[in-house]
Design a protein around this motif. Structure first.
Motif, PDB file in Angstrom:
ATOM      1  N   PRO A   1       0.831  -1.219   0.000  1.00 17.22           N
ATOM      2  CA  PRO A   1       0.000   0.000   0.000  1.00 17.22           C
ATOM      3  C   PRO A   1       0.857   1.257   0.000  1.00 17.22           C
ATOM      4  CG  PRO A   1      -0.822  -1.590   1.598  1.00 17.22           C
ATOM      5  CD  PRO A   1       0.511  -2.104   1.133  1.00 17.22           C
ATOM      6  N   PRO A   2       0.373   2.307  -0.635  1.00 13.30           N
ATOM      7  CA  PRO A   2       1.187   3.527  -0.759  1.00 13.30           C
ATOM      8  C   PRO A   2       1.561   4.120   0.596  1.00 13.30           C
ATOM      9  CG  PRO A   2      -1.089   3.898  -1.481  1.00 13.30           C
ATOM     10  CD  PRO A   2      -0.913   2.427  -1.353  1.00 13.30           C
ATOM     11  N   GLN A   3       0.691   4.006   1.614  1.00 14.41           N
ATOM     12  CA  GLN A   3       1.009   4.581   2.921  1.00 14.41           C
ATOM     13  C   GLN A   3       2.145   3.841   3.617  1.00 14.41           C
ATOM     14  OE1 GLN A   3      -1.936   4.455   1.637  1.00 14.41           O
ATOM     15  NE2 GLN A   3      -2.376   6.649   1.665  1.00 14.41           N
ATOM     16  N   LEU A   4       2.467   2.625   3.149  1.00 15.75           N
ATOM     17  CA  LEU A   4       3.532   1.847   3.765  1.00 15.75           C
ATOM     18  C   LEU A   4       4.824   1.890   2.947  1.00 15.75           C
ATOM     19  CD1 LEU A   4       1.525  -1.289   4.963  1.00 15.75           C
ATOM     20  CD2 LEU A   4       1.977   0.848   6.159  1.00 15.75           C
TER      21      LEU A   4
ATOM     22  N   GLY B   1      -1.668   4.271   7.416  1.00 15.21           N
ATOM     23  CA  GLY B   1      -0.358   4.888   7.572  1.00 15.21           C
ATOM     24  C   GLY B   1      -0.111   5.457   8.954  1.00 15.21           C
ATOM     25  N   LEU B   2      -0.982   5.133   9.916  1.00 16.36           N
ATOM     26  CA  LEU B   2      -0.807   5.666  11.270  1.00 16.36           C
ATOM     27  C   LEU B   2       0.358   5.022  12.006  1.00 16.36           C
ATOM     28  CD1 LEU B   2      -4.489   5.912  12.576  1.00 16.36           C
ATOM     29  CD2 LEU B   2      -2.914   7.810  12.172  1.00 16.36           C
ATOM     30  N   ARG B   3       0.506   3.723  11.820  1.00 14.23           N
ATOM     31  CA  ARG B   3       1.470   3.014  12.658  1.00 14.23           C
ATOM     32  C   ARG B   3       1.899   1.731  11.955  1.00 14.23           C
ATOM     33  NH1 ARG B   3       4.840   4.425  16.359  1.00 14.23           N
ATOM     34  NH2 ARG B   3       3.297   6.075  16.769  1.00 14.23           N
ATOM     35  N   THR B   4       3.196   1.593  11.679  1.00 14.86           N
ATOM     36  CA  THR B   4       3.719   0.334  11.138  1.00 14.86           C
ATOM     37  C   THR B   4       4.370  -0.500  12.224  1.00 14.86           C
ATOM     38  OG1 THR B   4       5.832   1.392  10.561  1.00 14.86           O
ATOM     39  CG2 THR B   4       4.116   1.309   8.851  1.00 14.86           C
ATOM     40  N   HIS B   5       4.937   0.165  13.228  1.00 10.50           N
ATOM     41  CA  HIS B   5       5.585  -0.518  14.346  1.00 10.50           C
ATOM     42  C   HIS B   5       5.091   0.113  15.651  1.00 10.50           C
ATOM     43  CE1 HIS B   5       8.213  -1.410  10.943  1.00 10.50           C
ATOM     44  NE2 HIS B   5       8.689  -2.423  11.621  1.00 10.50           N
ATOM     45  N   CYS B   6       4.862  -0.706  16.660  1.00  8.66           N
ATOM     46  CA  CYS B   6       4.385  -0.225  17.957  1.00  8.66           C
ATOM     47  C   CYS B   6       5.501  -0.294  18.997  1.00  8.66           C
ATOM     48  CB  CYS B   6       3.213  -1.077  18.446  1.00  8.66           C
ATOM     49  SG  CYS B   6       1.730  -0.952  17.444  1.00  8.66           S
ATOM     50  N   THR B   7       5.488   0.671  19.893  1.00  8.81           N
ATOM     51  CA  THR B   7       6.439   0.642  21.011  1.00  8.81           C
ATOM     52  C   THR B   7       5.770   0.200  22.309  1.00  8.81           C
ATOM     53  OG1 THR B   7       6.058   2.980  21.528  1.00  8.81           O
ATOM     54  CG2 THR B   7       7.802   2.477  19.959  1.00  8.81           C
ATOM     55  N   TYR B   8       4.437   0.080  22.289  1.00  5.11           N
ATOM     56  CA  TYR B   8       3.736  -0.483  23.439  1.00  5.11           C
ATOM     57  C   TYR B   8       2.474  -1.177  22.948  1.00  5.11           C
ATOM     58  CZ  TYR B   8       0.764   3.767  23.301  1.00  5.11           C
ATOM     59  OH  TYR B   8      -0.086   4.778  22.928  1.00  5.11           O
ATOM     60  N   GLU B   9       1.964  -2.089  23.755  1.00  5.89           N
ATOM     61  CA  GLU B   9       0.822  -2.909  23.358  1.00  5.89           C
ATOM     62  C   GLU B   9      -0.415  -2.045  23.096  1.00  5.89           C
ATOM     63  OE1 GLU B   9      -1.844  -6.676  24.993  1.00  5.89           O
ATOM     64  OE2 GLU B   9      -0.712  -5.435  26.390  1.00  5.89           O
ATOM     65  N   GLY B  10      -1.057  -2.306  21.961  1.00  6.21           N
ATOM     66  CA  GLY B  10      -2.292  -1.607  21.632  1.00  6.21           C
ATOM     67  C   GLY B  10      -2.110  -0.221  21.067  1.00  6.21           C
ATOM     68  N   GLN B  11      -0.879   0.202  20.810  1.00  8.78           N
ATOM     69  CA  GLN B  11      -0.629   1.566  20.363  1.00  8.78           C
ATOM     70  C   GLN B  11      -1.347   1.890  19.055  1.00  8.78           C
ATOM     71  OE1 GLN B  11       3.515   2.430  19.702  1.00  8.78           O
ATOM     72  NE2 GLN B  11       3.178   4.640  19.506  1.00  8.78           N
ATOM     73  N   ALA B  12      -1.308   0.969  18.105  1.00  8.57           N
ATOM     74  CA  ALA B  12      -1.928   1.242  16.802  1.00  8.57           C
ATOM     75  C   ALA B  12      -3.429   1.467  16.952  1.00  8.57           C
ATOM     76  CB  ALA B  12      -1.648   0.083  15.849  1.00  8.57           C
ATOM     77  N   ALA B  13      -4.092   0.623  17.740  1.00  6.03           N
ATOM     78  CA  ALA B  13      -5.539   0.759  17.931  1.00  6.03           C
ATOM     79  C   ALA B  13      -5.880   2.045  18.674  1.00  6.03           C
ATOM     80  CB  ALA B  13      -6.073  -0.455  18.686  1.00  6.03           C
ATOM     81  N   ILE B  14      -5.066   2.409  19.646  1.00  7.04           N
ATOM     82  CA  ILE B  14      -5.296   3.643  20.404  1.00  7.04           C
ATOM     83  C   ILE B  14      -5.204   4.852  19.482  1.00  7.04           C
ATOM     84  CG2 ILE B  14      -4.292   5.139  22.179  1.00  7.04           C
ATOM     85  CD1 ILE B  14      -3.528   2.541  23.697  1.00  7.04           C
ATOM     86  N   GLU B  15      -4.206   4.865  18.611  1.00  7.68           N
ATOM     87  CA  GLU B  15      -4.040   5.988  17.697  1.00  7.68           C
ATOM     88  C   GLU B  15      -5.123   6.001  16.620  1.00  7.68           C
ATOM     89  OE1 GLU B  15       0.009   5.883  16.360  1.00  7.68           O
ATOM     90  OE2 GLU B  15       0.808   6.434  18.339  1.00  7.68           O
TER      91      GLU B  15
ATOM     92  N   ARG C   1      -6.525   4.620  -0.790  1.00  7.57           N
ATOM     93  CA  ARG C   1      -5.943   4.895  -2.110  1.00  7.57           C
ATOM     94  C   ARG C   1      -6.549   6.136  -2.735  1.00  7.57           C
ATOM     95  NH1 ARG C   1      -6.430  -0.760  -2.764  1.00  7.57           N
ATOM     96  NH2 ARG C   1      -8.380  -0.459  -3.946  1.00  7.57           N
ATOM     97  N   ALA C   2      -7.824   6.399  -2.435  1.00  4.38           N
ATOM     98  CA  ALA C   2      -8.510   7.561  -3.011  1.00  4.38           C
ATOM     99  C   ALA C   2      -8.216   8.842  -2.256  1.00  4.38           C
ATOM    100  CB  ALA C   2     -10.016   7.307  -3.035  1.00  4.38           C
TER     101      ALA C   2
END
Length: 774
Positions: A591-594, A634-648, A685-686
């Protein structure tokens, strides 16, 4: 027997509940004296025992008022009365505590400084002016200083401090609010604070000196009630950045200490529910929406819309917050994922590379206890971490335990639970058991609770996962002590915990969403629709299964789940049983965001894992679906703490967006999120804004969950729906799902006093064990 004695009445009253360490005996003494009664009151291993004698009407008035007018921290659960022969006693006394059998009394949680003590702390004419350890029977440390019961000074960490004549006089005076206050002390005889490091001056007020250092941009380690914190000025960007670097805490939000409600209101939006939580005796960290111009550095809580704020809960914190002159970061005293430091030598060694100075004191901490964390959802509290201020308050079991039992909990956010009869004690937040020091704290906590509450387990409940260290501990205890074991499936424990907390014994539907829990089929569950009760359950549906490339590694690399879901999407021909597509299919485009954030070769390798199933177990994890969407945005590819991607992802949601992506529910109860992922990918993508994508996704999950639950509830003949699991810590998802269920005529039930995440698992295991062992 004389006529005078015959006209009198004498009774013995046993008072059960939280009645030790809360000023209950002096309260009883004052009440009895007011009514002209003779007799005595004392603690024993079970609670409080009262004998009163006097005129019939006076005794009746005493029994009526006894529970109704109890001290603020007391919780009277039952008063059992036995008639005794009158013997003419006219004087009333507090007698020495007696311990004749195994301990069974309830220990009270630590309580925030009361208004009366706070007034003394701030009064220059008072002998306790600026004394950091002022307390009375209505406030102060309890659980964190208790070594044993009955609760008396020799059985606490205050045993080494002999009261001066003035404090002893207060302690002995029934009219004084410090009458039998076990931690009673003053500057002449009690604990002392001191500053170590920086430019500490021997004769200077240690707290004032620490405040001066904080105001100047320094980092100070502060010994509190349950352990050490690391503090700095929250509005000092350099100090906050330095604290992050030294503590090796890259992104996880820091908690904040505000001097009072007015200061807190400059940081977060405070409604009635938040105000009640902030000012409760527990003084937890309260998560609430941040003010647009909150005076804190951006690095305090990056990527989220909420701030975690607490008010001072000890005299030391009141003084420090005022002396520092502004809001403080007050984060756990540790490095990365280590347990919070609470022993002085350990703290000085571990925190020396982080802190510029140490504000310490000489009152030992018996039990390490982190701050509790809560938020208000729909005007009601939702506990995210249950610890200081709440532990060790007990919970009831709807079906009493036939045998004393221990429930060992999960592995992350771990707690344990002991139960005897209808009462259960859930331990304080321990943390990740994969850390050796945390595992040691877990073992110590179990031993301490077993002694405090006189529970010798005859049954041990544990998680179904054989590799959890809590499961290993259960097997170790069972083998050593010859105790029977009971395995409880992870998501059934979540369902049972919520049912038991609300006293429900009947059948309910459960939408149990979390990151991972082992299913009885050997796959990784985490997006489950269950139908069950305290005794058992059946799986009524789940999230569409996909592969988990790299196993646990995917929880910290959300791009892996984005890849797995795109592989499952394919041409719409993924296998519902395995979650895998064709092993020889071309990998989905990056995906373009990655692009530029994930190596194309790594993407292709993970796509092959997801397609073939190599090192990629099947999962129905709802938590990992949220990760996938966060990565696609594109918010988060790697997390530094558990659940970070979902929180953001939750933080990014646009509240003005009311559309929802498609998320079909199949005839066999599958929430087929492939269509959802396809719509997310197309919108991204749009160029559709991330806030709109996030809102549409949250609404899709809420709508599909409600439809799936309604179908299961209709078949089960129940209107009750439990929403639990760590994913339901998401305020937006929880509010949307509850609203949808209510609109369908169902009754949603949410954990309140215990966390919906794994901190509630042990209580659920105990509830299941008690119900099935009956």
């Amino acid at each position: 027997m004389t006529a005078t004695v015959a006209a009198r009445r004498r009774v013995r009253a046993r008072v059960d509940g939280t009645v030790q360490g809360v000023g209950f005996r002096p309260y009883v003494h004052r009440l009895a004296r007011e009514l002209g009664l003779g007799g005595s009151v004392g603690n024993d291993e079970r609670g409080v025992v009262v004998e009163v004698e006097g005129e019939q009407a006076a005794v009746a008035a005493f029994l009526a008022r006894l529970p109704a007018e109890a001290p603020p921290l007391a919780q009277v659960e039952e008063v059992r009365v036995h008639e005794l022969p009158a013997r003419g006693e006219r004087l009333f006394a507090i007698v020495k505590s007696a311990r004749k059998g195994a301990a069974a009394a309830l220990v009270v949680p630590d309580a925030a400084t009361c208004d009366a003590c706070l007034a003394e702390l701030r009064d220059p004419a008072d002998r306790r002016y600026r004394y950091p350890f002022v307390n009375c029977t209505n406030c102060g440390p309890r659980f964190t200083i208790v070594r044993d019961v009955p609760y008396d000074r020799p059985r606490t960490t205050m045993a080494g401090f002999a009261m001066c004549p003035a404090c002893q006089a207060e302690y002995d005076d029934p009219a004084d609010r410090r009458f039998h206050a076990q931690p009673n002390a003053c500057p002449q005889c009690g604990p002392q604070a001191r500053l170590i490091g920086a430019d500490a001056r021997p004769r200077e007020d240690a707290v004032a000196a620490a405040g001066r250092l904080l105001a100047g941009g320094e980092i100070v380690a502060v010994k509190g009630i349950g352990g050490y914190h690391l503090a700095c000025r929250a509005d000092d960007a350099r100090a906050v950045a330095e604290l992050r670097a030294r503590k090796r805490r890259e992104d996880r939000p820091f908690a904040l200490l505000a001097a009072d409600l007015g200061a807190a209101a400059t940081l977060i939006s405070i409604g009635d529910a938040e105000r009640a939580l902030l000012t409760a005796p527990a003084r937890p960290i309260v998560l609430a929406p941040r003010r647009a111009h909150a005076p804190v550095a951006a690095a305090v809580a990056p990527g989220v819309r909420e701030l975690g704020v607490m008010l001072p809960y000890s005299p030391l914190h009141h003084l420090l917050a005022a002396d520092a002159g502004g809001p403080l970061v007050l984060t756990s005293g540790n490095v990365s994922d280590e347990p919070i430091a609470f022993a002085d030598d350990d703290a000085l060694a571990r925190l020396a590379p982080i802190a510029d100075a140490f504000l310490v004191h000489d009152r030992p901490i018996r039990t390490r206890t982190d701050d509790s964390v809560v938020r208000a959802v729909g005007g009601q509290p939702l506990t995210l971490r249950r610890s200081r201020g709440h532990v060790p308050a007990s919970s009831r079991l709807p079906r009493p335990a036939a045998r004393p039992l221990l429930a060992c909990g999960a592995e992350l956010k771990s707690t344990f639970c002991l139960a005897r009869g209808g009462r259960a004690w859930v331990g304080h937040h321990i943390g990740d058991l994969r850390n050796a020091a945390t595992l040691a704290a877990y073992r110590d906590g179990v031993t301490h609770f077993e002694r405090l509450f006189a529970v010798r387990p005859e049954l041990i409940a544990h998680d179904l996962h054989p590799d959890y260290l809590s499961t290993a501990y259960a097997h170790e205890r069972a083998e050593r002590d010859g105790i029977e074991l009971l395995a409880v499936q992870h998501h059934h424990a979540h369902l049972a915990a919520c049912l038991a907390e609300h006293g429900e014994r009947g059948t309910a539907v459960g939408a149990i969403y979390d990151g991972a829990g082992l299913g009885p089929d050997g796959t990784v569950w985490g997006g489950e629709l269950l139908v069950g009760d305290l005794r058992g359950y059946a799986r009524a549906g789940s999230l569409w299964p996909v592969r988990l490339p790299g196993g646990d590694r995917a929880a910290y690399e959300p791009w892996r789940m984005a890849c797995a879901w795109l592989v499952a999407l394919g041409d719409g021909a993924g296998d519902a049983a395995t979650g895998a597509g064709a092993a020889d299919a071309d990998p989905p485009p990056l995906p373009p965001q990655l692009a530029g954030r994930v190596e194309p070769r790594a993407w292709a390798a993970v796509a092959r894992m997801a397609a073939s199933g190599f090192a990629a177990p099947v999962t129905t994890s709802m938590g990992r679906l949220f990760d996938a969407v966060a990565a696609l945005c594109g918010l988060r590819t790697h997390c530094t703490y558990e659940g970070q991607a979902a929180i953001e992802l939750e933080a990014a949601a646009d509240a003005a967006e009311h559309d929802a992506y498609p998320l079909p529910v199949t005839v066999d109860g599958r929430l087929d999120a492939r269509a959802t992922i396809a719509a997310v990918a197309a919108d991204v993508r749009a160029g559709v804004a991330t806030g709109i994508v996030s809102a549409r996704f949250h609404r899709a999950v809420a709508h599909a969950t409600a439809r799936g639950c309604a179908r299961a509830a209709s078949v089960a003949g129940s209107e009750l729906v439990v929403l639990s699991g760590g994913v339901f810590q998401n305020r937006l998802l929880l509010e949307l799902t509850r609203a949808q269920l209510s609109a369908l005529g169902l009754r949603p039930l949410v954990p309140r006093r215990l966390p919906p995440g794994d901190g509630g698992i042990a209580y659920g295991q105990a509830a299941v064990a008690a119900a099935t062992d009956a």
